[in-house]
Write a protein that holds these residues in place. Structure first.
Motif, PDB file in Angstrom:
ATOM      1  N   VAL A 141       0.835  -1.209   0.000  1.00 24.83           N
ATOM      2  CA  VAL A 141       0.000   0.000   0.000  1.00 24.83           C
ATOM      3  C   VAL A 141       0.865   1.253   0.000  1.00 24.83           C
ATOM      4  O   VAL A 141       0.615   2.198  -0.757  1.00 24.83           O
ATOM      5  CB  VAL A 141      -0.941  -0.012   1.219  1.00 24.83           C
ATOM      6  N   LEU A 142       1.904   1.267   0.828  1.00 23.58           N
ATOM      7  CA  LEU A 142       2.783   2.439   0.890  1.00 23.58           C
ATOM      8  C   LEU A 142       3.508   2.644  -0.431  1.00 23.58           C
ATOM      9  O   LEU A 142       3.674   3.771  -0.909  1.00 23.58           O
ATOM     10  CB  LEU A 142       3.786   2.268   2.034  1.00 23.58           C
ATOM     11  N   GLY A 143       3.969   1.545  -1.029  1.00 25.67           N
ATOM     12  CA  GLY A 143       4.650   1.662  -2.320  1.00 25.67           C
ATOM     13  C   GLY A 143       3.729   2.177  -3.403  1.00 25.67           C
ATOM     14  O   GLY A 143       4.115   3.030  -4.207  1.00 25.67           O
ATOM     15  N   TYR A 144       2.487   1.693  -3.415  1.00 27.69           N
ATOM     16  CA  TYR A 144       1.528   2.158  -4.414  1.00 27.69           C
ATOM     17  C   TYR A 144       1.198   3.633  -4.202  1.00 27.69           C
ATOM     18  O   TYR A 144       1.054   4.392  -5.168  1.00 27.69           O
ATOM     19  CB  TYR A 144       0.266   1.305  -4.331  1.00 27.69           C
ATOM     20  N   THR A 145       1.080   4.047  -2.935  1.00 24.15           N
ATOM     21  CA  THR A 145       0.814   5.461  -2.636  1.00 24.15           C
ATOM     22  C   THR A 145       1.967   6.342  -3.107  1.00 24.15           C
ATOM     23  O   THR A 145       1.744   7.427  -3.659  1.00 24.15           O
ATOM     24  CB  THR A 145       0.594   5.645  -1.125  1.00 24.15           C
ATOM     25  N   LYS A 146       3.181   5.883  -2.905  1.00 27.15           N
ATOM     26  CA  LYS A 146       4.347   6.652  -3.319  1.00 27.15           C
ATOM     27  C   LYS A 146       4.396   6.806  -4.829  1.00 27.15           C
ATOM     28  O   LYS A 146       4.706   7.881  -5.356  1.00 27.15           O
ATOM     29  CB  LYS A 146       5.613   5.970  -2.807  1.00 27.15           C
ATOM     30  N   VAL A 147       4.073   5.746  -5.545  1.00 26.38           N
ATOM     31  CA  VAL A 147       4.033   5.829  -7.010  1.00 26.38           C
ATOM     32  C   VAL A 147       2.956   6.811  -7.451  1.00 26.38           C
ATOM     33  O   VAL A 147       3.151   7.608  -8.377  1.00 26.38           O
ATOM     34  CB  VAL A 147       3.783   4.434  -7.618  1.00 26.38           C
ATOM     35  N   GLN A 150       4.372  10.483  -6.846  1.00 26.65           N
ATOM     36  CA  GLN A 150       5.591  10.949  -7.497  1.00 26.65           C
ATOM     37  C   GLN A 150       5.800  10.389  -8.903  1.00 26.65           C
ATOM     38  O   GLN A 150       6.617  10.906  -9.643  1.00 26.65           O
ATOM     39  CB  GLN A 150       6.805  10.581  -6.630  1.00 26.65           C
ATOM     40  N   GLY A 151       5.120   9.311  -9.260  1.00 30.96           N
ATOM     41  CA  GLY A 151       5.382   8.657 -10.524  1.00 30.96           C
ATOM     42  C   GLY A 151       4.858   9.425 -11.717  1.00 30.96           C
ATOM     43  O   GLY A 151       3.945  10.247 -11.619  1.00 30.96           O
ATOM     44  N   ALA A 152       5.451   9.142 -12.890  1.00 28.29           N
ATOM     45  CA  ALA A 152       4.968   9.711 -14.139  1.00 28.29           C
ATOM     46  C   ALA A 152       3.677   8.993 -14.548  1.00 28.29           C
ATOM     47  O   ALA A 152       3.288   7.982 -13.961  1.00 28.29           O
ATOM     48  CB  ALA A 152       6.027   9.568 -15.224  1.00 28.29           C
ATOM     49  N   ILE A 154       2.945   7.201 -17.177  1.00 30.69           N
ATOM     50  CA  ILE A 154       3.136   5.835 -17.647  1.00 30.69           C
ATOM     51  C   ILE A 154       3.431   4.906 -16.482  1.00 30.69           C
ATOM     52  O   ILE A 154       3.000   3.752 -16.455  1.00 30.69           O
ATOM     53  CB  ILE A 154       4.275   5.790 -18.704  1.00 30.69           C
ATOM     54  N   VAL A 155       4.148   5.426 -15.475  1.00 34.11           N
ATOM     55  CA  VAL A 155       4.455   4.609 -14.292  1.00 34.11           C
ATOM     56  C   VAL A 155       3.184   4.346 -13.491  1.00 34.11           C
ATOM     57  O   VAL A 155       2.956   3.230 -12.998  1.00 34.11           O
ATOM     58  CB  VAL A 155       5.525   5.308 -13.423  1.00 34.11           C
ATOM     59  N   LYS A 156       2.344   5.369 -13.343  1.00 30.25           N
ATOM     60  CA  LYS A 156       1.085   5.191 -12.616  1.00 30.25           C
ATOM     61  C   LYS A 156       0.194   4.177 -13.326  1.00 30.25           C
ATOM     62  O   LYS A 156      -0.417   3.315 -12.681  1.00 30.25           O
ATOM     63  CB  LYS A 156       0.362   6.532 -12.494  1.00 30.25           C
ATOM     64  N   ALA A 157       0.116   4.278 -14.662  1.00 29.70           N
ATOM     65  CA  ALA A 157      -0.711   3.330 -15.414  1.00 29.70           C
ATOM     66  C   ALA A 157      -0.180   1.907 -15.267  1.00 29.70           C
ATOM     67  O   ALA A 157      -0.955   0.959 -15.097  1.00 29.70           O
ATOM     68  CB  ALA A 157      -0.752   3.741 -16.891  1.00 29.70           C
ATOM     69  N   PHE A 158       1.147   1.767 -15.319  1.00 28.21           N
ATOM     70  CA  PHE A 158       1.750   0.437 -15.157  1.00 28.21           C
ATOM     71  C   PHE A 158       1.502  -0.107 -13.754  1.00 28.21           C
ATOM     72  O   PHE A 158       1.197  -1.298 -13.579  1.00 28.21           O
ATOM     73  CB  PHE A 158       3.255   0.527 -15.434  1.00 28.21           C
ATOM     74  N   ALA A 159       1.621   0.769 -12.741  1.00 23.44           N
ATOM     75  CA  ALA A 159       1.378   0.340 -11.361  1.00 23.44           C
ATOM     76  C   ALA A 159      -0.071  -0.108 -11.181  1.00 23.44           C
ATOM     77  O   ALA A 159      -0.347  -1.120 -10.511  1.00 23.44           O
ATOM     78  CB  ALA A 159       1.713   1.468 -10.390  1.00 23.44           C
ATOM     79  N   GLU A 160      -1.008   0.622 -11.760  1.00 23.23           N
ATOM     80  CA  GLU A 160      -2.414   0.237 -11.665  1.00 23.23           C
ATOM     81  C   GLU A 160      -2.660  -1.104 -12.357  1.00 23.23           C
ATOM     82  O   GLU A 160      -3.426  -1.940 -11.853  1.00 23.23           O
ATOM     83  CB  GLU A 160      -3.296   1.319 -12.290  1.00 23.23           C
ATOM     84  N   GLU A 161      -2.009  -1.322 -13.496  1.00 21.29           N
ATOM     85  CA  GLU A 161      -2.165  -2.588 -14.213  1.00 21.29           C
ATOM     86  C   GLU A 161      -1.641  -3.751 -13.386  1.00 21.29           C
ATOM     87  O   GLU A 161      -2.295  -4.797 -13.263  1.00 21.29           O
ATOM     88  CB  GLU A 161      -1.425  -2.517 -15.554  1.00 21.29           C
TER      89      GLU A 161
END
Length: 359
Positions: A141-147, A150-152, A154-161
């Motif tokens: 959860v903490l890692g996903y919140t951090k992304v 701060q993430g771009a 494309i990174v957010k979309a990849f994290a959600e996937e």
């Protein structure tokens, strides 16, 4: 729209001037009406009492005129007071409606917030009460919140996937079955790292090319670690249809498994008992007698789908199939007996069992 247009600061300043002019006009009319009332009283008293002096006539005229003016002022004051009261009532009513609406919105917001808090508390209570490691869930959860912060894009979309894929895997495992397209080597290696007691596997021609790949190297290394550190019993049966398919490369593959401490055998279906001849059998691996990893081939005899099954009936059926194959298959004792020199001068003792294999 209404025939009156006021623009700018000049229009705003003209409104009080208009109100003041209207007030003056009303006061003038009231005064004029009082004078007329006094004059009428003077005329009437003069007609009715011609012999009396002028003092009584003037007194009546002044009193009547003043009374008329006072009555008009009182009526006007009453109207103003009533308008003020109505305005205050309307304002109080609007304020009550506004406070009621605000109270409803605040109550809804508070209820929603408490519902979210209760849901989060219940969720983490279930996580803490589960046999799974709650610290890893918190880390996720903490890692996903951090992304997300701060993430771009494309990174957010990849994290959600990836999070959606992980959530789907957890749901499917909870329901007893999970699958994915192709052959999932990461599942295979991770399960081998988690196994504690037994690993029973079959290998057909579908995955024969797998053993020369990089994932196979990691898979064998994970099996060797499981044998040495956790004393896991690993058995593998290489299945072929005919004797002609037992090639030197297959024998070498079997010997390679022996070097890792894996008890491997070759089974020829045509030579097995009818109970062990299974026409359609996918590659499967049973971990600790609790989970079955299977691959299904496509029309080109390539792994098309990987399935994890946890249902007790299915796992027991696969264990029974493996036991039938294992019991119907004799180990391949290919090494020849080797003489061992004795210290008494040249006598040799033959070891008929050949090299000793680890279980």
């Amino acid at each position: 729209m209404n025939g009156v247009t006021t623009t700018g600061a000049g229009g705003l300043r003209s409104m009080p001037q208009q109100d003041q002019a209207q007030r003056r006009s009303k006061l003038f009319l009231k005064t004029l009406f009082a004078i007329l009332a006094g004059g009428t009283a003077f005329f009437v008293t003069n007609v009715l009492n011609e012999d009396d002096g002028d003092l009584w006539q003037w007194t009546m005229s002044i009193v009547l005129g003043s009374a008329t003016l006072i009555v008009q002022l009182l009526v006007d004051f009453g109207e103003r007071l009533e308008a003020v009261q109505e305005s205050q009532k309307r304002r109080i009513r609007d304020m009550k409606d506004s406070l009621s609406s605000h109270h409803t919105e605040m109550r809804a917001a508070v209820d929603e917030s408490f519902a979210k808090i209760n849901a989060a508390t219940e969720l983490y209570s279930k996580v803490d009460g589960s046999v799974l490691r709650s610290d890893e869930v918190t880390r996720l959860v903490l890692g996903y919140t951090k992304v997300g912060e701060q993430g771009a894009d494309i990174v957010k979309a990849f994290a959600e996937e990836e999070l959606g894929r992980l959530a789907l895997l957890m749901e499917n495992l909870g329901n007893g079955t999970a699958d994915c397209p192709g052959e999932n080597h990461e599942w295979l290696i991770d399960l081998t790292k988690c196994v504690k007691r037994t690993l029973f596997a079959t290998s057909t021609s579908v995955d024969r090319d797998f053993w020369s790949s990089e994932p196979a190297r990691r898979y064998l290394a994970a099996q060797e670690t499981a044998i040495k550190t956790r004393r896991v019993q690993i058995r593998r049966v290489f299945l072929v249809d005919e004797e002609s398919e037992v090639t030197d490369s297959l024998r070498q593959l079997c010997e390679r498994h022996h070097k890792f401490g894996i008890d491997a055998r070759i089974a020829v279906r045509a030579q097995l008992e009818p109970t062990a001849q299974m026409n359609s059998l996918n590659d499967f691996i049973v971990f600790d007698g609790e989970l079955c990893y299977e691959t299904e081939p496509d029309i080109h005899v390539m792994p098309a789908k990987t399935t994890l099954k946890l249902t007790r009936e299915h796992v027991e059926e696969r264990i029974n199939r493996f036991n039938v194959l294992w019991e119907a298959t004799e180990p391949d004792h290919t090494p020849e007996p080797t003489p061992a020199p004795e210290p008494d001068g040249g006598r040799a003792v033959t070891h008929p069992a050949g090299p000793r294999r680890q279980p």
